[in-house]
Structures are given as C-alpha cells and as structure tokens.
Write a protein that holds these residues in place. Structure first.
Motif, short mmCIF file in Angstrom:
data_model
loop_
_atom_site.label_atom_id
_atom_site.label_comp_id
_atom_site.label_asym_id
_atom_site.label_seq_id
_atom_site.Cartn_x
_atom_site.Cartn_y
_atom_site.Cartn_z
N GLY A 93 0.85 -1.18 0.00
CA GLY A 93 0.00 0.00 0.00
C GLY A 93 0.89 1.23 0.00
N LYS A 94 0.52 2.25 -0.82
CA LYS A 94 1.40 3.41 -1.00
C LYS A 94 0.57 4.70 -1.02
N PHE A 95 0.98 5.68 -0.22
CA PHE A 95 0.26 6.95 -0.13
C PHE A 95 1.25 8.10 -0.30
N MET A 96 0.74 9.21 -0.87
CA MET A 96 1.53 10.43 -0.96
C MET A 96 0.86 11.51 -0.12
N LEU A 97 1.60 12.05 0.83
CA LEU A 97 1.10 13.09 1.72
C LEU A 97 1.93 14.34 1.47
N LEU A 139 -5.21 3.88 5.41
CA LEU A 139 -5.74 5.09 4.77
C LEU A 139 -6.93 5.62 5.55
N ARG A 140 -7.78 4.72 6.01
CA ARG A 140 -8.97 5.12 6.79
C ARG A 140 -8.58 5.86 8.06
N TRP A 141 -7.58 5.35 8.77
CA TRP A 141 -7.15 5.96 10.03
C TRP A 141 -6.59 7.37 9.79
N LEU A 142 -5.79 7.49 8.73
CA LEU A 142 -5.23 8.80 8.40
C LEU A 142 -6.33 9.79 8.00
N LYS A 143 -7.25 9.35 7.13
CA LYS A 143 -8.32 10.24 6.70
C LYS A 143 -9.25 10.60 7.85
N THR A 179 -2.72 17.34 1.11
CA THR A 179 -3.50 16.28 0.47
C THR A 179 -2.93 14.91 0.82
N LEU A 180 -3.80 13.94 0.83
CA LEU A 180 -3.42 12.54 1.06
C LEU A 180 -3.97 11.73 -0.10
N GLU A 181 -3.09 11.15 -0.90
CA GLU A 181 -3.50 10.43 -2.11
C GLU A 181 -3.05 8.98 -2.04
N ASN A 182 -3.97 8.08 -2.37
CA ASN A 182 -3.64 6.67 -2.46
C ASN A 182 -3.05 6.39 -3.84
N VAL A 183 -1.75 6.09 -3.89
CA VAL A 183 -1.07 5.86 -5.17
C VAL A 183 -0.68 4.39 -5.34
N THR A 184 -1.36 3.51 -4.62
CA THR A 184 -1.01 2.09 -4.64
C THR A 184 -1.01 1.51 -6.04
N ASP A 185 -2.03 1.81 -6.82
CA ASP A 185 -2.13 1.23 -8.16
C ASP A 185 -1.29 1.98 -9.18
N ASP A 186 -0.78 3.14 -8.82
CA ASP A 186 0.01 3.94 -9.75
C ASP A 186 1.51 3.64 -9.67
#
Length: 478
Positions: free
Chosen positions: A179-183, A245-249, A259-266
């Motif tokens: 799982g990968k996120f950009m903050l 992601l849920r906990w962060l949001k 911004t917090l973006e889910n980039v897992t599929d990218d």
C-alpha cells in the motif's frame, strides 16, 4: 398438534471469503458495516457487542482484522464476488490447510507489470488484497499447486534455493502489492508527526514508524520517506492499505491544506536484494551506490536503467538491498533490465516465503501477526521506534507514558523449535510450560541458515530469558 404453516427461505449475505464485514469504511465518515454474515444470527451477539464498543470507545477491544470491511476495494467487482461466493459456499465444509490458495475469480485487475513474466519463470502466486504476488518459484518439473497438507510443504527446497541465492548471490522480487500513499502540502509534517509515535525522518531519509490507538495499541506500521519539507511517501503492507488510509483520513482536519493520495495502483515496486545487489544496481546507474554514498535508510530520486525511480536502501529480509519504487507502467521493462544487469551475478527470482524465513531470523515484526490491536508496542518489542516524550503530541502518547516495563503482560521472542523434521510452525500455535498454556506463536518457518524450525511467540516476561525451554504444540504434539 401444531404443524408448520409455511417455510420462509431467507437470503444469506455472502462476502467473497464468507467472513463478515464489521467496522467502519474509509469511503464515508462515521459509516459502519455489519453485513455479510454467512452463518446468520449465530454471530449476532458477539458481533453486536464488538461493534457497539468500537463505536463508543473509538477503538475495538481486540483485533478482528479478518473482518475489516476495507479488505475489499474496487477490484472486488461483481464477477469476482460471484465466482468467489460460489467457491466459498461449495467448500464450506472442506478442511482448510495452511497457506492454501483458492483460485476462483483470479486474477483480478490487480496484476503488476511483471506478472506474466514471473508466471512464465515459475512463480507460484498468493493472493494479497486483490494482487497476485509470487510466494515462491518452481524450477522445471516442480509443482506450483497449492499445498493440501498440514506437514512440511512441497516447496520447501524451492524456498531454500531462494534463500541461498539471496545470501550468496542476488535476487529480485515484485513488491508492487505494498500500500502506497503520498502526503504533501502545508501542514503535512505537523499532521504526520501527530499520527506516529516515532520522530519523522530528515530530508531524503526513511524510517519505520507506528500509528497507535488512544489506548496505546499498535494500529499500523508505516515506512516513511521524506521527499521534501512537507512531502512524504508512506508505504504499508498490502493487507493494510485501506485500513491505514482510513485511520489517516479519519484524523485529517477538515480545513487541511495538505492532500493525502492513495497511489497504490500507480506505483510499482521491485526489490534487488542480496550479496551482489550493490553491483547490480551500479550496473544500471551512474548514481554513486557505495555504503558511504548511499547509506542504509536513505531514499533517492535517480535514473535506473533509464527509468525515473525512487530507490530506498531497505530490505525486509535484513540483507543488503534496495526497494525500487517507480511508475507502474514501467514495471515489466524495469524487471527485465534488472535481470539483464544481474545475469553475471547469478540473479534469480525470490518470493514472500523466502522473505518470511529471513525476516523471522532477524526478529523483524510483521503487521497483523506480531503487531496488532491486541498488543502494545513494548510487548511487541517496538520500544526503539516509540518516542513517548517527543514534543509533538501523538495519538496514544499518554497511554505509552503510563506503560511500565514491569507491567507488561507478555513479550515477543524468537525461538528455535525441534519439530523432528516433519512440520514447521506457521503461527497461532499454542505454547505450553509446566502443562499450562502460556502463550502463542505469531509466525513460523524453516530457517535455512540455522537449519532448524523457528518461530516468533508471545510469552509471559518470566519465560523470555535466553535459554528458557517451552513447548510448541504442532499437530497435537508438544
């Protein structure tokens, strides 16, 4: 004299794995699920109590991650659901074997750019949050089917080859399911610091940090890379993607400028690991790769075989290695370039089972096994990552400050296990001492470097001294 006047056939709601969905979702604020109970009213009392206490207290009393609604996502389409529900219902009374794979509805749309090539090279895949990820690689003539036994598995020698390859040559692995996120943005640093118990890494550095619950339980583990003053790349396990992601949001301020973006599929991820990993990396770049110039836990934006990548010197195996994060569209071509660059060093593929054996040898914790809502960070041996007195207040800080080392109910240990060579621990086995149950294993494997079975386990503090003998129950034997 009464008789049945009518029969009502009530519909049973099935999830793909028959387990219910209990808890919140990341899609909507304060929206809770209690659905998918394949066994109906039998679950009502326990599920109702569990959910009610979670809603009232802000965190569950114990860990039921298997029932988290966010284990499913957009890849769970109608085709997958129908195929999986039929399979699960049809195998409702079938025995379940350790590490068993069930194949209906697979693969989903979640396959990495290296999927077809690793498949052709003998990959035996496991299912991870919709992804197909290699567990091990079979050579010509070896089986890739799922194990249907409780004793040592048929892939034992294959995993051993992969461990030997990492220790003495070099290997490549597909870690895309992370799982990968950009903050990023103004205030991102202050927010992230309030979410984790560790201090944040400096620019172009990486660290391991943990998100805790208000009661000081381990909610999640993140690998945090600092790319700029207020820009962070967060990596978590495949099974905890939406859970984290849920906990962060949930804790983001409504007026946040970041911004917090889910980039897992990218983003794709490939790992180059082992004795000659530095040489292989150097063959693909002009960027300096020596230990002094590219130290442990550094991240770097660089060119690798002509591709723009973010390379991080880190490896869950505990051996020398790099994780290479890149645009998902480049995964297949980059994978081929790595194999070319490593040909003279005997490079090959390795999977998650070799990684698991190596990480247990090192005592590396795994989320969902050694780290979960049942344990606090000190019981899980995470003390070095917890900064209870850091200036920024974080969730769970007060609870951590109150925890005394003398009050721990259990501690995590690594143990060797004499299994007489026919079975290896898997995790969740009972541990006995003096004819009493005293703990449980969390994970286990064969250690190819130590030539023995090994496991991790939670035990009472008085049984954690080096050299203590306890009994692990395997297949009814201690």
């Amino acid at each position: 004299e009464a008789d049945i006047q009518s029969v009502v056939a009530g519909p049973i709601t099935y999830s793909p794995d028959i387990l219910p969905m209990i808890g919140p979702t990341h899609h909507l604020k304060n929206y809770w699920f209690a659905v998918g109970f394949g066994y109906g009213i039998a679950h009502s009392g326990g599920a109702g109590n569990y959910l009610a206490r979670w809603i009232m207290n802000g965190e569950p009393d114990y860990d039921l991650i298997e029932c988290d609604p966010d284990r499913y996502s957009t890849w769970t389409d109608r085709k997958f659901l129908m195929a999986k529900a039929r399979e699960s219902y049809g195998m409702n009374t079938a025995p379940v074997f350790p590490k068993e794979e069930r194949w209906a509805g697979r693969p989903t749309a979640r396959v990495s750019g290296a999927y077809e090539e690793t498949k052709a090279r003998g990959a035996a895949f496991g299912f991870h949050a919709g992804w197909e990820q290699p567990h091990w690689f079979a050579t010509q003539g070896e089986r890739t089917d799922t194990p249907v036994c409780y004793t040592r598995k048929h892939y034992h020698d294959a995993v051993g080859r992969e461990v030997d390859m990492i220790m003495n040559r070099v290997g490549v692995a597909d870690l895309t399911p992370f799982g990968k996120f950009m903050l990023e943005g103004p205030g991102a640093t202050k927010f992230l610091s309030s979410m984790v118990a560790n201090t944040l890494p400096k620019l172009n550095r990486v660290n391991i940090s943990h998100m805790l619950t208000p009661n000081g339980k381990v909610y999640a583990e993140l690998t945090i890379s600092r790319l700029d003053k207020d820009k962070y790349y967060l990596v978590t396990g495949s099974g905890s993607e939406l859970h984290d992601l849920r906990w962060l949001k949930q804790h983001m301020p409504e007026d946040a400028e970041f911004t917090l973006e889910n980039v897992t599929d990218d983003m794709g991820v490939l790992a180059v690991t082992g004795k000659y990993s530095r040489e292989v990396m150097s063959n693909m770049t002009d960027s300096p790769m020596s230990h002094e110039e590219f130290p442990f836990l550094e991240c770097r934006q660089m060119k690798l075989a002509g591709f723009d990548v973010q390379a991080t010197r880190i490896s869950y195996t505990g051996e020398l290695g790099w994780e290479i994060h890149h645009d998902a569209k480049d995964t297949g071509a980059l994978y081929r370039k790595i194999l070319e660059a490593g040909a003279d060093y005997g490079i090959g593929d390795y999977g998650t089972y070799a990684t698991n054996s190596l990480r247990i040898e090192k005592g590396f914790r795994g989320w969902g096994a050694e780290m979960n809502l049942d344990k606090n960070p000190y019981e899980a041996g995470l003390g070095p990552f917890i900064k209870p007195n850091k200036k920024t207040k974080f969730i769970g800080q007060e609870a951590c400050q109150k925890i005394s080392q003398n009050d721990l109910k259990c501690k995590l240990v690594v143990m060797t296990v004499d299994t007489h060579g026919f079975v290896d621990p898997e995790g969740n086995e009972t541990v006995w001492f003096d004819n009493k149950v005293v703990g449980n294993t969390t994970a286990g494997a064969w250690s190819y470097n130590s030539n023995t079975s090994i496991c991790m386990a939670f035990l009472p503090p008085h049984l954690t001294e080096l050299g203590t003998n306890v009994y692990v129950e395997l297949l009814g034997r201690r």
